[in-house]
Design an enzyme around this catalytic site. Structure first.
Site, PDB file in Angstrom:
ATOM      1  N   HIS A  13       1.251  -1.280  -0.147  1.00  0.00           N
ATOM      2  CA  HIS A  13      -0.066  -0.359  -0.013  1.00  0.00           C
ATOM      3  C   HIS A  13       0.845   1.155  -0.040  1.00  0.00           C
ATOM      4  O   HIS A  13       0.877   2.008   1.203  1.00  0.00           O
ATOM      5  CB  HIS A  13      -1.178  -0.136   1.034  1.00  0.00           C
ATOM      6  N   HIS A  15       1.655   5.530  -1.771  1.00  0.00           N
ATOM      7  CA  HIS A  15       1.039   6.366  -2.613  1.00  0.00           C
ATOM      8  C   HIS A  15       2.491   6.977  -3.304  1.00  0.00           C
ATOM      9  O   HIS A  15       2.741   7.721  -2.827  1.00  0.00           O
ATOM     10  CB  HIS A  15       0.444   7.302  -1.981  1.00  0.00           C
ATOM     11  N   ARG A  17       2.251   9.445  -6.434  1.00  0.00           N
ATOM     12  CA  ARG A  17       1.646   9.970  -6.420  1.00  0.00           C
ATOM     13  C   ARG A  17       2.900  10.304  -8.095  1.00  0.00           C
ATOM     14  O   ARG A  17       2.945   9.693  -8.642  1.00  0.00           O
ATOM     15  CB  ARG A  17       2.722  11.622  -5.753  1.00  0.00           C
ATOM     16  N   ASN A  41      -5.358   7.003  -5.887  1.00  0.00           N
ATOM     17  CA  ASN A  41      -5.957   8.402  -5.868  1.00  0.00           C
ATOM     18  C   ASN A  41      -5.382   9.653  -6.326  1.00  0.00           C
ATOM     19  O   ASN A  41      -4.456  10.199  -5.734  1.00  0.00           O
ATOM     20  CB  ASN A  41      -5.917   8.232  -4.574  1.00  0.00           C
ATOM     21  N   LYS A  98      -9.801  -0.754  -5.466  1.00  0.00           N
ATOM     22  CA  LYS A  98      -9.409   0.683  -4.754  1.00  0.00           C
ATOM     23  C   LYS A  98     -10.820   0.498  -4.578  1.00  0.00           C
ATOM     24  O   LYS A  98     -11.454   1.579  -5.101  1.00  0.00           O
ATOM     25  CB  LYS A  98      -8.039   1.166  -4.718  1.00  0.00           C
ATOM     26  N   HIS A 135     -10.500   0.835   1.533  1.00  0.00           N
ATOM     27  CA  HIS A 135     -10.749   2.248   2.830  1.00  0.00           C
ATOM     28  C   HIS A 135     -11.962   1.842   3.376  1.00  0.00           C
ATOM     29  O   HIS A 135     -12.448   2.771   3.387  1.00  0.00           O
ATOM     30  CB  HIS A 135     -10.350   3.561   2.373  1.00  0.00           C
ATOM     31  N   HIS A 173      -4.915  -0.736   5.684  1.00  0.00           N
ATOM     32  CA  HIS A 173      -4.408   0.058   6.622  1.00  0.00           C
ATOM     33  C   HIS A 173      -5.609   0.344   8.052  1.00  0.00           C
ATOM     34  O   HIS A 173      -5.976   1.489   8.630  1.00  0.00           O
ATOM     35  CB  HIS A 173      -3.878   1.306   6.390  1.00  0.00           C
ATOM     36  N   LEU A 218      -5.119   9.487   7.454  1.00  0.00           N
ATOM     37  CA  LEU A 218      -6.424   8.699   7.790  1.00  0.00           C
ATOM     38  C   LEU A 218      -6.391   7.296   7.165  1.00  0.00           C
ATOM     39  O   LEU A 218      -5.571   7.613   6.290  1.00  0.00           O
ATOM     40  CB  LEU A 218      -7.360   9.541   6.730  1.00  0.00           C
ATOM     41  N   ASP A 246       1.027   2.581   3.668  1.00  0.00           N
ATOM     42  CA  ASP A 246       0.483   3.627   3.070  1.00  0.00           C
ATOM     43  C   ASP A 246       1.339   5.465   3.661  1.00  0.00           C
ATOM     44  O   ASP A 246       0.834   6.115   3.575  1.00  0.00           O
ATOM     45  CB  ASP A 246      -0.406   4.046   4.541  1.00  0.00           C
ATOM     46  N   HIS A 250       2.714  14.585   1.553  1.00  0.00           N
ATOM     47  CA  HIS A 250       2.146  16.097   1.101  1.00  0.00           C
ATOM     48  C   HIS A 250       2.928  17.081   1.134  1.00  0.00           C
ATOM     49  O   HIS A 250       4.308  16.432   2.241  1.00  0.00           O
ATOM     50  CB  HIS A 250       1.031  16.238   1.637  1.00  0.00           C
ATOM     51  N   ALA A 262      -3.764  14.922   5.087  1.00  0.00           N
ATOM     52  CA  ALA A 262      -3.899  13.892   5.641  1.00  0.00           C
ATOM     53  C   ALA A 262      -2.811  12.755   4.713  1.00  0.00           C
ATOM     54  O   ALA A 262      -2.754  12.248   3.824  1.00  0.00           O
ATOM     55  CB  ALA A 262      -5.111  12.778   6.082  1.00  0.00           C
TER      56      ALA A 262
HETATM   57  C1  NCD Z   1      -3.597   8.678   1.418  1.00  0.00           C
HETATM   58  C2  NCD Z   1      -3.054   9.923   0.717  1.00  0.00           C
HETATM   59  O1  NCD Z   1      -2.498  10.977   0.857  1.00  0.00           O
HETATM   60  O2  NCD Z   1      -3.318   9.655  -0.797  1.00  0.00           O
HETATM   61  N1  NCD Z   1      -3.751   9.784   3.017  1.00  0.00           N
HETATM   62  C3  NCD Z   1      -3.685   9.319   4.120  1.00  0.00           C
HETATM   63  O3  NCD Z   1      -3.774   9.501   5.332  1.00  0.00           O
HETATM   64  N2  NCD Z   1      -3.498   7.334   4.416  1.00  0.00           N
HETATM   65  C4  NCD Z   1      -4.177   8.518   1.873  1.00  0.00           C
HETATM   66  C5  NCD Z   1      -5.287   7.105   2.031  1.00  0.00           C
HETATM   67  O4  NCD Z   1      -4.658   6.303   1.804  1.00  0.00           O
HETATM   68  O5  NCD Z   1      -6.452   7.286   2.757  1.00  0.00           O
HETATM   69 ZN    ZN Z   2      -3.250   4.483   1.895  1.00  0.00          ZN
END
Ligand code: NCD
Ligand code: ZN
Length: 343
Positions: A13, A15, A17, A41, A98, A135, A173, A218, A246, A250, A262
């Site tokens: 899992h 991200h 980007r 996402n 997802k 999620h 998560h 989150l 996860d 950001h 988040a």
């Molecule tokens: C994730 C994100 O920033 O894409 N943020 C997070 O707090 N985990 C999205 C997600 O997995 O909920």
């Molecule tokens: Zn995530």
């Protein structure tokens, strides 16, 4: 123990980007993970096979080294996802879809408003062998943010699990004792990822000594009893729990804001912090299964052949990462000293 060598782990899992961030995120994950399951996402999200394929190519192009690093792609479900899109995704090698309840987290606005209406899609995923990644949080504003996961189990997940007995589901998560128990009580088709931040921290770490925006993710950090339930879950060595960082970067100014994003950017040190936690729990012997075997087995993938070695050598996580393009990221546990280092 001074060092530990394990089969190369996978991150189920993450991200990564897109665009300028890929050079950073791909390098940070490729340093230790064999495969990463890439969350869809983006903005706009990855909705079909063509978009997944192009995104995968961008990730591969960004891979800085010759590391054997394989992105596994996912699709973002919406109220208008079609059976044909699922078929095309499956044929093109996408491994999972997802489910984000609309509004539950970062870039989920275009996701699912009516979970019940997705049942024909779940039926089809079960038939063709696409996994469902969940999620698991309700989004109703009257539900307390700390209860959103447990309410989701009662309101949605129980019925998805009982209606689709052959659908493989990853409860992503997980953060609560309720989720641990639910996964343990469910059939073999249900497993869960556990992040490093939810093992390492509880909700005090969001608020003690001042507001800590870099610990905001989150699902949100929960009470220590829930943190303890997650720690107990991994220390039993049960095959239903596996590594999913996860890691979710950001930019610094978007975290340190009056309406902060988040997500914890943990890729710089996740494998090391997991090792430290397993050592604290006295179960380093269970670490390889959690990091490198349970997830691959659940996804029906071969185990990685290579290994990684972690050495017991304190090092400090950088307080900030400045990208060549000028942006700044604050890594998870910035400035803290941890005990294990990737060799
Ligand atoms: C994730 C994100 O920033 O894409 N943020 C997070 O707090 N985990 C999205 C997600 O997995 O909920
Ligand atoms: Zn995530």
């Amino acid at each position: 123990m001074k060092q530990i060598t394990i089969r190369k782990p996978d991150d189920f899992h993450v991200h990564l980007r897109d665009g300028y961030l890929l050079a950073e995120t791909v390098a940070a994950s490729a340093r230790c993970f064999g495969r990463v399951l890439v969350m869809p996402n983006l903005q706009p999200p990855i909705l079909n096979a063509v978009q997944a394929k192009l995104y995968k190519e961008r990730i591969q192009t960004a891979n800085p080294c010759n590391h054997n690093f394989k992105p596994l792609m996912t699709l973002y479900l919406t109220d208008s996802t079609t059976i044909q899109q699922l078929d095309e995704a499956k044929i093109s090698g996408v491994v999972a879809c997802k489910l984000y309840p609309a509004g539950a987290t970062t870039n989920s606005q275009e996701a699912v408003n009516h979970i019940g209406q997705l049942y024909p899609l779940f039926e089809h995923m079960q038939k063709i062998g696409l996994l469902l990644l969940v999620h698991g949080e309700v989004t109703e504003s009257q539900v307390d943010i700390f209860d959103r996961e447990s309410v989701f189990i009662e309101k949605y997940l129980q019925s998805i699990v009982s209606n689709f007995p052959k659908l493989k589901i990853v409860f992503e998560h997980i953060t609560t004792r309720d989720a641990v128990q639910f996964v343990l009580d469910s059939p073999e088709t249900i497993a869960a990822t556990i992040t490093v931040q939810h093992l390492q921290y509880n909700r005090n770490d969001l608020f003690m000594g001042g507001l800590k925006p870099h610990n905001y993710c989150l699902p949100i950090l929960k009470r220590s009893v829930h943190q303890q339930a997650l720690r107990d879950a991994v220390s039993t060595g049960t095959s239903k729990f596996f590594l999913g960082t996860d890691s979710a970067p950001h930019e610094k100014h978007r975290k340190e804001s009056s309406c902060g994003c988040a997500g914890c950017y943990s890729a710089w040190s996740a494998i090391e912090i997991y090792a430290q936690i397993f050592e604290e729990l006295g179960c380093l012997d269970k670490f390889e299964r959690f990091a490198s075997e349970n997830g691959a087995h659940f996804y029906g993938l071969p185990l990685n052949e290579e290994t990684i070695t972690l050495i017991k050598q304190p090092w400090q996580i950088p307080s900030m990462i400045s990208l060549a393009t000028g942006q700044e990221l604050v890594p998870f546990m910035a400035g803290e000293t941890i005990q294990w280092k990737l060799s």
